[in-house]
Design an enzyme around this catalytic site. Structure first.
Site, mmCIF file in Angstrom:
data_model
loop_
_atom_site.group_PDB
_atom_site.id
_atom_site.type_symbol
_atom_site.label_atom_id
_atom_site.label_comp_id
_atom_site.label_asym_id
_atom_site.label_seq_id
_atom_site.Cartn_x
_atom_site.Cartn_y
_atom_site.Cartn_z
ATOM 1 N N ASP A 97 49.540 22.057 56.282
ATOM 2 C CA ASP A 97 50.096 23.266 55.951
ATOM 3 C C ASP A 97 51.506 22.875 55.719
ATOM 4 O OD1 ASP A 97 47.821 25.021 55.783
ATOM 5 O OD2 ASP A 97 48.212 25.412 57.946
ATOM 6 N N ASP B 25 44.734 27.515 50.805
ATOM 7 C CA ASP B 25 44.967 28.888 51.334
ATOM 8 C C ASP B 25 45.325 29.902 50.295
ATOM 9 O OD1 ASP B 25 44.392 27.787 53.844
ATOM 10 O OD2 ASP B 25 46.722 27.691 54.287
#
Length: 163
Positions: free
Chosen positions: A121, A139
């Site tokens: 991330d 995501d």
């Protein structure tokens, strides 16, 4: 739109989200070297911030230890199977597109778990004292796909009630 066109659209979005996700993660890790930098401001409201996510959405279920990545991968791939099944059977163009985007994102995060044991991330949006969780392109594909599917369902429900 024909059934074949819907399937092509969904698969194209799956591939697009997956390729953009994996390319962005490779760039962040191996060319930009974000793990060495930690966090870098890109825009007044966007940072690249390195986070290795060993859990799932918003850090949930992070206490599964070494089995966690395998459990998350199995569940994700089961969901991908259901999404692909839905993609091939839906008569709704937006649902087909959403299935593709969600599946592409899920596969991208599964690849991370298999390669690194955690999801990469790095996108951190913030403004006016508000800060969102650090996320990635996969995501984004998942969230956008879910939003599109919900909007389509809401509109279809309204249309059904009006007739």
């Amino acid at each position: 739109m024909s059934r074949t066109s819907r399937i092509v659209l969904g698969v194209a979005l799956l591939v697009l989200v997956l390729v953009l996700d994996q390319a962005s993660k490779d760039w962040i890790l191996y060319y930009y070297h974000l793990p060495d930098r930690g966090s870098v401001q890109i825009l007044p409201f966007l940072n690249f911030t390195m986070v290795w996510n060993h859990a799932v959405t918003f850090g949930m279920f992070g206490g599964l230890g070494a089995k966690g990545p395998w459990v998350f991968c199995a569940i994700s791939m089961g969901a991908v199977g259901l999404l692909l099944w839905t993609l091939t059977r839906t008569r709704r163009t937006l649902v087909a597109a959403a299935c593709g985007a969600i599946a592409g994102g899920a596969i991208g995060n599964v690849i991370d778990r298999l390669r690194y044991g955690a999801v990469v991330d790095f996108l951190h949006a913030h403004a006016f004292g508000w800060s969102w969780y650090v996320f990635n392109v996969a995501d984004s594909g998942i969230v956008c796909g879910v939003v599109v599917w919900l909007i389509d369902s809401f509109l279809a429900d309204r249309q059904t009630r009006q007739t």
